[in-house]
Design an enzyme around this catalytic site. Structure first.
Site, PDB file in Angstrom:
ATOM      1  N   ASN A  98      42.790  22.918  62.232  1.00  0.00           N
ATOM      2  CA  ASN A  98      42.095  21.618  62.198  1.00  0.00           C
ATOM      3  C   ASN A  98      42.301  20.911  60.864  1.00  0.00           C
ATOM      4  OD1 ASN A  98      40.235  22.671  60.380  1.00  0.00           O
ATOM      5  ND2 ASN A  98      38.741  23.162  61.950  1.00  0.00           N
ATOM      6  N   SER A 153      49.130  62.438  47.358  1.00  0.00           N
ATOM      7  CA  SER A 153      48.183  62.513  46.241  1.00  0.00           C
ATOM      8  C   SER A 153      46.768  62.797  46.741  1.00  0.00           C
ATOM      9  CB  SER A 153      48.170  61.193  45.456  1.00  0.00           C
ATOM     10  OG  SER A 153      49.412  60.975  44.821  1.00  0.00           O
ATOM     11  N   HIS A 194      31.984  19.230  56.805  1.00  0.00           N
ATOM     12  CA  HIS A 194      32.004  20.686  56.965  1.00  0.00           C
ATOM     13  C   HIS A 194      30.609  21.266  56.780  1.00  0.00           C
ATOM     14  CE1 HIS A 194      33.784  24.747  56.654  1.00  0.00           C
ATOM     15  NE2 HIS A 194      32.789  24.971  55.822  1.00  0.00           N
ATOM     16  N   PHE A 204      41.551  52.211  43.774  1.00  0.00           N
ATOM     17  CA  PHE A 204      42.114  51.149  44.605  1.00  0.00           C
ATOM     18  C   PHE A 204      41.205  50.729  45.752  1.00  0.00           C
ATOM     19  CE2 PHE A 204      46.272  53.069  42.944  1.00  0.00           C
ATOM     20  CZ  PHE A 204      46.169  52.335  41.778  1.00  0.00           C
ATOM     21  N   GLN A 260      44.733  53.426  36.808  1.00  0.00           N
ATOM     22  CA  GLN A 260      44.628  54.375  37.914  1.00  0.00           C
ATOM     23  C   GLN A 260      43.299  55.130  37.910  1.00  0.00           C
ATOM     24  OE1 GLN A 260      47.949  54.334  39.612  1.00  0.00           O
ATOM     25  NE2 GLN A 260      47.981  52.702  38.099  1.00  0.00           N
ATOM     26  N   GLU A 279      45.297  48.078  50.935  1.00  0.00           N
ATOM     27  CA  GLU A 279      43.984  48.718  51.031  1.00  0.00           C
ATOM     28  C   GLU A 279      43.006  47.901  51.858  1.00  0.00           C
ATOM     29  OE1 GLU A 279      45.623  48.123  48.179  1.00  0.00           O
ATOM     30  OE2 GLU A 279      46.287  50.119  47.581  1.00  0.00           O
TER      31      GLU A 279
END
Lengths: 612, 612
Positions: A177, A336, A253, A382, A418, A357
């Site tokens: 739209n 891992s 909106h 992560f 990490q 992820e």
């Protein structure tokens, strides 16, 4: 084939969207009106196959509104299908209504909550994966997407995974739209750009006028007939279609129409068409073959050195042998996290989600919609990538299990990118969550088994390095429990994961100085074992908490919360990672972060002195 | 033009990658070797223009390794360019080295930390936006991407935004070595699929053999000559290229080579080529015209009703008039967050990031690389989408300011998908963060001004609804401060944001019962005003905390932490949202959640009774 009826039904869906929003005094009618014709044909053209007398029928199709703010349209659809009545439609957004501002599973047959854009399509991929690879039933998944949400990267993760898996049971419908909340999207009405992107990602794409019911019908036919790849219908529509005051107008909106009565009149007035949805094909969900014996969880001798991530993989694999409903997903780090063991043993229940992820968590949510029991794993750090999906999964009342490996500075050389150092805080702040951080392999195996039966979002944090097995294989380990790793009454040390070993070492040194420290292994961080902590507060006089995590929101805060209203509220020293770590060996980094035995012993000594 | 020299330099970069990883005993040499030829030509072909004697030269090009695990290659590049020496190269991953496992800004000229895949390219978009629209300097941004990370949706957000903004100063290089950590990627060596995707997103795409130095040179030339759109070089490479034992072999990810000496010999031995990088074009960054007067922050009379999100927009706009370094970004909700006021006043410093929160935060990180002062805004709930980027921004030592509006159940009818209820927990658990939640407009304006000068990640949480201005315009408001909204010694109520008004109302009711409650407005949640809290603990005997947030990790936990080691540790009752909210009016939802004046008064009465 009844174009006139579809047009009428489309108008009814618009009218009901306007009415519901007017009754609520808020909502998104214009975002609903653009997609009304698409839904009218989906319903009345026989495409959506759903047994309205049995909304839990496993063979039912699934309808997911990725653009959850089009909830007025969604509820208008439920009314047209006879699932709710008009009176309930008009309870939209009211306190006791099932019809929330954005759809949630409180109103069946809604599978999941939407409203954070970019999530419905990745979740639809999960449902379609379940249909194809787990249930092995011919149900279809229909996903209505907004064009604004095509800017969310997660949508392209979904495009890639749907094509990679050949999900021809999935149809995405993009309601183009053109107008977002404040302005035109980046793509506008250039349908061809969406088509080329979709094709480049391996989809069948059909561009149509989204208000031409015959074209819509042909597009759905095309989707149904397409094999080997998913289909996207790119529909050019007008926001607020059908009402001049708002049609294709900026600034309209997310608010009810100024004059809803006039709008309803302009739309031709109220209608009361009802649709008999097509029936599902039927069939029963596939069941995977399993061993006839109860799960034989792995266990280890005390004193062995085993990484908890290894125990996770072994336990999950063993459980999977006795439970056919278990599935595993991984973000391309299965060697891992050790979910590779599950993949090797139960290949057809393992899903490689690659480095995506958000899509991984969404797929888990989609699979649990159909009753599967997903465990998804990656580095704990992560899961931050999917935090919005995890937050929304709680609103979906989803039951998913997440395993985050390589937690904390104890990973060593790879460095802070990490290291999960915020995961306990993030997961504790998910509604109804369970947060576990075992210190050894035997704890891990039992907690993994408990997670399989746990409702809500459960998270287990595992370690990269090996730790000594301290928990005897026959000892009880339960969600909400803890373990006294060493007894003593002079000071208590509350630890979890890698810091348990450091705490025990510190306690041994303290004992040499005549200070007897109690070490509590708080492997269940949420819920935490408040009773054991309160006993320690009463009996030990002071507490040290120690965690391989930032100071905020983790173990230390959980302990403080458990004691906040207790009668005994001892001094608590929180040891945690306070400076940005760098690369180094695990031992060096534990020392630098002041969460090793040296730091624990020093803090405990200080406290014991103060309270002596 | 010296193909032979480039090949030699490529071999040197491989040798040094192998040596560094061998010295560390860990790392990712094979992921480095695949891209060595690409980097050799980038350096020695004169493409990377960087003044190695002045790494902070604003005209320098930027080199960002989105595949941060190829850090051995990155450091080998720094050595070849004379920025580090061979001895430092061999300190890779050691405790006192600047050369961490994944690059961080500790080693100049590294702009940002990478290592969480899918972030370097979106950040590069931010740097390129700064070059084009803020600095207005001709520097280029070169971004090395892995093919595995092309599965992250954030990469496609970057593709879309770079094309939308016509960033021909940005070149992405995809090292298509085909092999991820455990298996082949979804796309493998099908370069054409990457090309078609990139073209569909509006990029110029060039597919080459990534080990053919002449082809690489031609591709970089092509990138430099392309105007109006960014270029991506899709390079087919072999992981572990040049060493038979690992070349294109599975199972060789993320570990040093078994026999590094033999590998170095196979690569032709050590070399010591040094490269004089091309000089940057020069030039000074653009400065925006500003008013000559100091900032004139807006202020309001006490008793006025103003939404703090409105105050955010007004304050930011006012600051922007006196500070040319301020920029604003928004996730297509600028009329909700009120950043639209900044856009209207300072259009050329406003960046519309559409519904792509990851790209929004990444762009802010990229802009602050060049010293700009970005404020990025969206609904507080939707920052969860970018949590991994925020976590990594802290590792990048980035200075960014985030404004999250529409916090908590107090938003009302839109329902839980739009309610931030975990944002305080998430942001508290970011290293070095500042977390602010003002209760009124005057506080907000002063805190926004303080954020502009604040290092690290700062977050301000604003409200959808109007709140009464209680803070006089001339009162001090500072990060780390708090405000006693009402005095009393019988019990303390610590509130923030919307709950401050509820707490004051509760205190007034309690006063009628002879209980004098002290109300503390803890607008600075991190750092929190520990001194004021400790005084309250000492003087009031018991504390109620109340927040429009889940119980975990927010205000209540921050208060408990501040008192954990204090001499006075009173009983603390935490009021927070404990059940999943639904839709309703703000007042209904505050009541249902038991964080309104009724619940506060009841809790305070209970505590006052217990401690009387």
């Amino acid at each position: 084939m009844s174009a006139e009826r579809w047009r009428e039904l489309g108008q009814q869906l618009r009218v009901d969207s306007v009415r519901a929003s007017a009754a609520a005094g808020s909502g998104h009618p214009t975002s609903s009106m653009s997609a009304a014709d698409l839904l009218a044909v989906l319903l009345d053209g026989g495409f959506l196959r759903l047994d309205t007398s049995d909304l839990k029928n496993p063979a039912n199709d699934h309808l997911i509104f990725s653009k959850g703010h089009a909830s007025p349209l969604y509820y208008a659809v439920l009314k047209a299908a006879g699932i709710i009545d008009d009176a309930e439609l008009l309870t939209f957004r009211k306190l006791d209504s099932r019809l929330e501002g954005h759809p949630t599973p409180r109103i069946p047959p809604t599978d999941v909550a939407t409203g954070s854009l970019g999530q419905g399509l990745p979740i639809s991929v999960g449902v379609a994966l379940a249909g194809r690879k787990l249930d092995r039933l011919p149900y279809r998944v229909w996903c209505l997407c907004g064009d604004s949400e095509m800017a969310e990267g997660s949508m392209w993760e979904a495009f890639e995974h749907a094509a990679f898996n050949g999900l021809d049971n999935l149809t995405a419908i993009i309601d183009v739209n053109r107008l977002g909340q404040t302005r035109e999207t980046m793509v506008g009405w250039d349908l061809d750009r969406y088509v080329r992107r979709a094709e480049a990602f391996g989809w069948h794409a059909i561009a149509i006028d989204g208000h031409d019911v015959d074209a819509i019908h042909a597009a759905f036919e095309g989707a149904v007939q397409t094999t080997g790849k998913p289909t996207v219908i790119v529909a050019r529509t007008k926001k607020g279609k059908g009402v001049r005051a708002v049609e294709d107008q900026p600034g309209k909106h997310g608010k009810p129409l100024d004059d809803p009565e006039e709008a309803v009149a302009e739309l031709g007035g109220e209608r009361d068409l009802s649709v008999s949805l097509a029936a599902p094909d039927g069939g029963r969900p596939h069941a995977f073959e399993i061993a006839s014996h109860p799960p034989e969880l792995p266990n280890w001798e005390t004193g062995e050195q085993v990484a908890t991530r290894q125990a996770y993989g072994e336990a999950l694999t063993a459980l999977g042998s006795s439970r056919g409903d278990l599935v595993a997903l991984d973000g391309e780090v299965s060697n891992s996290t050790h979910s590779e063991l599950f993949r090797e043993a139960h290949e057809d229940r393992y899903f490689e989600m690659f480095i995506a992820e958000q899509q991984m968590v969404a797929a888990a949510v989609g699979m649990q919609v159909r009753g599967w029991v997903p465990f998804a794993s990656t580095f704990a750090a992560f899961f931050t990538r999917a935090y919005d999906f995890i937050r929304m999964a709680a609103i979906s009342r989803a039951n998913i299990r997440l395993s985050g490996s390589h937690a904390g500075v104890s990973i060593g050389e790879d460095g802070p990118s990490q290291m999960a150092l915020e995961d306990l805080a993030a997961f504790r702040a998910v509604h109804g969550s369970t947060v576990l951080h075992p210190s050894d392999a035997n704890q891990t195996a039992k907690l993994v088994a408990a997670m399989a039966d746990r409702e809500g979002i459960s998270f287990i944090r595992t370690l990269r390095g090996k730790t000594e097995v301290r928990t005897p294989a026959d000892e009880d380990v339960a969600i909400g429990g803890s373990r006294v790793a060493r007894d003593g009454d002079d000071v208590a040390i509350v630890a979890c994961g890698v810091t348990v070993g450091q705490a025990v070492e510190a306690a041994e040194r303290l004992s040499g100085d005549g200070i007897e420290a109690r070490v509590i292994d708080a492997y269940s961080i949420k819920p935490i074992d408040a009773e054991t902590l309160r006993a320690a507060a009463r009996e030990c006089g002071a507490i040290v908490t120690v965690e391989d995590h930032w100071p905020e929101g983790g173990l230390g805060d959980a302990v403080l919360e458990a004691l906040a209203e207790a009668d005994d509220r001892p001094r608590v020293t929180k040891l945690a990672v306070r400076e940005m770590p760098v690369s180094g060996t695990p031992d060096e980094l534990l020392h630098e972060a002041k969460i090793d035995a040296d730091a624990i012993a020093a803090a405990a000594r200080e406290l014991a002195k103060a309270t002596a």
